[in-house]
Design a protein around this motif. Structure first.
Motif, PDB file in Angstrom:
ATOM      1  N   PHE A 226     -54.671 -50.316 -76.077  1.00  0.00           N
ATOM      2  CA  PHE A 226     -54.598 -49.846 -74.643  1.00  0.00           C
ATOM      3  C   PHE A 226     -55.277 -48.496 -74.315  1.00  0.00           C
ATOM      4  N   PHE A 227     -54.665 -47.431 -75.375  1.00  0.00           N
ATOM      5  CA  PHE A 227     -55.176 -46.115 -75.114  1.00  0.00           C
ATOM      6  C   PHE A 227     -56.437 -45.840 -75.561  1.00  0.00           C
ATOM      7  N   ILE A 228     -56.798 -46.617 -76.517  1.00  0.00           N
ATOM      8  CA  ILE A 228     -58.206 -46.653 -77.008  1.00  0.00           C
ATOM      9  C   ILE A 228     -59.308 -47.198 -75.858  1.00  0.00           C
ATOM     10  N   ALA A 229     -58.688 -48.184 -75.104  1.00  0.00           N
ATOM     11  CA  ALA A 229     -59.479 -48.859 -74.046  1.00  0.00           C
ATOM     12  C   ALA A 229     -59.744 -47.617 -73.100  1.00  0.00           C
ATOM     13  N   LEU A 230     -58.650 -47.058 -72.866  1.00  0.00           N
ATOM     14  CA  LEU A 230     -58.938 -45.859 -71.688  1.00  0.00           C
ATOM     15  C   LEU A 230     -59.644 -44.939 -71.963  1.00  0.00           C
ATOM     16  N   ALA A 231     -59.655 -44.560 -73.404  1.00  0.00           N
ATOM     17  CA  ALA A 231     -60.768 -43.319 -73.921  1.00  0.00           C
ATOM     18  C   ALA A 231     -62.180 -43.974 -73.914  1.00  0.00           C
ATOM     19  N   LEU A 232     -62.293 -45.186 -74.367  1.00  0.00           N
ATOM     20  CA  LEU A 232     -63.744 -45.703 -74.229  1.00  0.00           C
ATOM     21  C   LEU A 232     -64.370 -45.689 -72.835  1.00  0.00           C
ATOM     22  N   LEU A 233     -63.333 -45.696 -72.056  1.00  0.00           N
ATOM     23  CA  LEU A 233     -63.719 -45.901 -70.360  1.00  0.00           C
ATOM     24  C   LEU A 233     -64.417 -44.508 -70.182  1.00  0.00           C
ATOM     25  N   LYS A 234     -63.950 -43.529 -70.656  1.00  0.00           N
ATOM     26  CA  LYS A 234     -64.314 -42.074 -70.334  1.00  0.00           C
ATOM     27  C   LYS A 234     -65.477 -41.704 -70.985  1.00  0.00           C
ATOM     28  N   ILE A 235     -65.880 -42.391 -71.966  1.00  0.00           N
ATOM     29  CA  ILE A 235     -67.176 -42.060 -72.755  1.00  0.00           C
ATOM     30  C   ILE A 235     -68.392 -42.133 -71.724  1.00  0.00           C
ATOM     31  N   ALA A 236     -69.269 -41.225 -71.396  1.00  0.00           N
ATOM     32  CA  ALA A 236     -70.251 -41.508 -70.426  1.00  0.00           C
ATOM     33  C   ALA A 236     -71.478 -42.420 -71.082  1.00  0.00           C
ATOM     34  N   HIS A 237     -71.934 -42.112 -72.105  1.00  0.00           N
ATOM     35  CA  HIS A 237     -73.032 -42.672 -72.760  1.00  0.00           C
ATOM     36  C   HIS A 237     -72.461 -44.282 -73.112  1.00  0.00           C
ATOM     37  N   GLY A 238     -73.495 -45.190 -72.615  1.00  0.00           N
ATOM     38  CA  GLY A 238     -73.053 -46.693 -73.119  1.00  0.00           C
ATOM     39  C   GLY A 238     -73.264 -46.721 -74.649  1.00  0.00           C
ATOM     40  N   VAL A 239     -74.301 -46.182 -75.241  1.00  0.00           N
ATOM     41  CA  VAL A 239     -74.555 -46.049 -76.731  1.00  0.00           C
ATOM     42  C   VAL A 239     -73.412 -45.541 -77.542  1.00  0.00           C
ATOM     43  N   ASP A 240     -72.782 -44.592 -77.102  1.00  0.00           N
ATOM     44  CA  ASP A 240     -71.652 -43.938 -77.807  1.00  0.00           C
ATOM     45  C   ASP A 240     -70.659 -44.867 -77.695  1.00  0.00           C
ATOM     46  N   ARG A 241     -70.338 -45.361 -76.373  1.00  0.00           N
ATOM     47  CA  ARG A 241     -69.189 -46.288 -76.179  1.00  0.00           C
ATOM     48  C   ARG A 241     -69.342 -47.627 -77.168  1.00  0.00           C
ATOM     49  N   ILE A 242     -70.493 -48.160 -77.370  1.00  0.00           N
ATOM     50  CA  ILE A 242     -70.748 -49.427 -78.001  1.00  0.00           C
ATOM     51  C   ILE A 242     -70.514 -48.929 -79.530  1.00  0.00           C
ATOM     52  N   LYS A 243     -71.015 -47.805 -80.081  1.00  0.00           N
ATOM     53  CA  LYS A 243     -70.594 -47.428 -81.339  1.00  0.00           C
ATOM     54  C   LYS A 243     -69.479 -47.168 -81.684  1.00  0.00           C
ATOM     55  N   ALA A 244     -68.571 -46.645 -80.746  1.00  0.00           N
ATOM     56  CA  ALA A 244     -67.165 -46.483 -80.954  1.00  0.00           C
ATOM     57  C   ALA A 244     -66.359 -47.845 -81.009  1.00  0.00           C
ATOM     58  N   MET A 245     -66.679 -48.780 -80.097  1.00  0.00           N
ATOM     59  CA  MET A 245     -66.122 -50.088 -80.029  1.00  0.00           C
ATOM     60  C   MET A 245     -66.432 -50.691 -81.526  1.00  0.00           C
ATOM     61  N   LYS A 246     -67.645 -50.447 -82.019  1.00  0.00           N
ATOM     62  CA  LYS A 246     -68.000 -51.251 -83.192  1.00  0.00           C
ATOM     63  C   LYS A 246     -66.925 -50.799 -84.548  1.00  0.00           C
ATOM     64  N   THR A 247     -66.453 -49.724 -84.502  1.00  0.00           N
ATOM     65  CA  THR A 247     -65.236 -49.124 -85.365  1.00  0.00           C
ATOM     66  C   THR A 247     -64.133 -49.992 -85.237  1.00  0.00           C
ATOM     67  N   CYS A 248     -64.005 -50.426 -84.050  1.00  0.00           N
ATOM     68  CA  CYS A 248     -62.576 -51.237 -83.905  1.00  0.00           C
ATOM     69  C   CYS A 248     -62.829 -52.684 -84.131  1.00  0.00           C
ATOM     70  N   THR A 249     -63.805 -53.227 -84.222  1.00  0.00           N
ATOM     71  CA  THR A 249     -64.196 -54.695 -84.211  1.00  0.00           C
ATOM     72  C   THR A 249     -63.442 -55.094 -85.430  1.00  0.00           C
TER      73      THR A 249
END
Length: 325
Positions: A226-249
């Protein structure tokens, strides 16, 4: 006076069978094919987890706190499957259904111990992702190799102590009826049904086991994401957000594979009456399938691991070429 002493001594007498009889799946037609399937699963589990541990050990880029946890998960998966499948196939495929009282308790301890380590390791990996995404600048200061070794050490001490007490309390159960266990291992829930004395403390420990060691890690993992999702929403660049999400997949897939069967089994047990053989199928698959899939998921879904495998393969080819010169 003598009557009182006789009743007192009778209350202090515990009847313990020399052996238990494991009766799980013995009435299922063509059950041997299922045991053969589990043997195949075990071979893949041993090869997969041994491979991922060797890659982590040999690749210097993977000598980090995160991959110490991954290595520990692979070790727990390997040991967990080794406590279940070889004994299950020996017991039911070759007809060795008798198990001594002491061996029964030992088997129970190791099965629950490694199941607990698998659950706690998934929680530690969620903590690693939480710090990496929510506190990226402080990650290397917080999640260090000594800290990870300390966490894993505490996990082992806690798990060994808790399950030593849990299994030790079985010695206060008196078995004055059947010694037939309708399962493929010494399942504490089924053993309790064979008791003919007060087992309230055993039932309490069983409930604590499920709530504290299974439900609590899952709840904490959900809170961390839940806190990871909140942190990802604050990432401005979509590429950086996708890269961060991949580390959790990869981790999310491991959590889903590990916990969804467990939750579905518990919901089914509470809402309907499950056939004993169905319960055995569900529990055995839940114990062995995640252990087989975990290294496959981490190998295929984690870029760092794939790069390390390629580097190790290049190094092996170079060494072979040098050896031929």
């Amino acid at each position: 006076m003598s009557s009182t002493q006789t009743n007192s001594s009778a209350n202090l007498t515990f009847v313990r069978p020399a052996k238990f009889f494991l009766n799980g799946l013995s009435n299922v037609p063509h059950a041997k094919y299922y045991y053969m399937f589990l043997s195949l699963v075990y071979v893949v589990t041993v090869l997969g987890n041994s491979f991922i541990m060797c890659v982590i050990y040999l690749s210097r880029r993977l000598h980090t706190a995160k991959y110490i946890a991954v290595f520990h998960l692979a070790l727990s998966d390997l040991c967990g499957s080794s406590t279940v499948i070889p004994k299950l196939t020996d017991t039911l495929l070759f007809g060795h259904q008798d198990i001594s009282y002491e061996a029964c308790l030992t088997h129970m301890f190791f099965i629950y111990h490694f199941m607990n380590l698998q659950s706690l390791t998934l929680l530690v990996m969620a903590y690693d992702r939480l710090v990496a995404i929510c506190f990226p600048l402080r990650y290397h200061a917080i999640v260090t190799k000594p800290a990870m070794f300390l966490i894993i050490g505490v996990m082992w001490i806690f798990s060994v102590t808790y399950f030593s007490v849990l299994v030790g309390l079985v010695n206060r159960i008196s078995f004055c009826g059947s010694n037939v266990i309708d399962s493929y291992f010494c399942d504490q829930g089924i053993i309790y049904k064979l008791a003919c004395n007060d087992i309230s403390i055993n039932l309490l420990m069983g409930k604590i086991s499920f709530g504290l060691l299974m439900c609590t890690p899952l709840i904490l993992i959900m809170i961390s994401y839940f806190f990871i999702a909140l942190a990802l929403l604050k990432i401005a660049h979509g590429v950086d957000r996708i890269k961060a999400m991949k580390t959790c997949t990869s981790h999310l897939m491991l959590v889903a594979i590990g916990y969804l069967p467990l939750i579905s089994n518990q919901i089914a047990a509470l809402t309907t009456s499950i056939d004993p053989n169905t319960r055995i199928f569900n529990n055995s698959l839940r114990q062995v399938i995640p252990s087989m899939l975990n290294p496959i998921i981490y190998t295929l879904k984690t870029e760092e691991v794939m790069e390390s495998i390629k580097e190790l393969n290049k190094r092996r080819k170079m060494n072979a070429a040098i050896g031929r010169i």
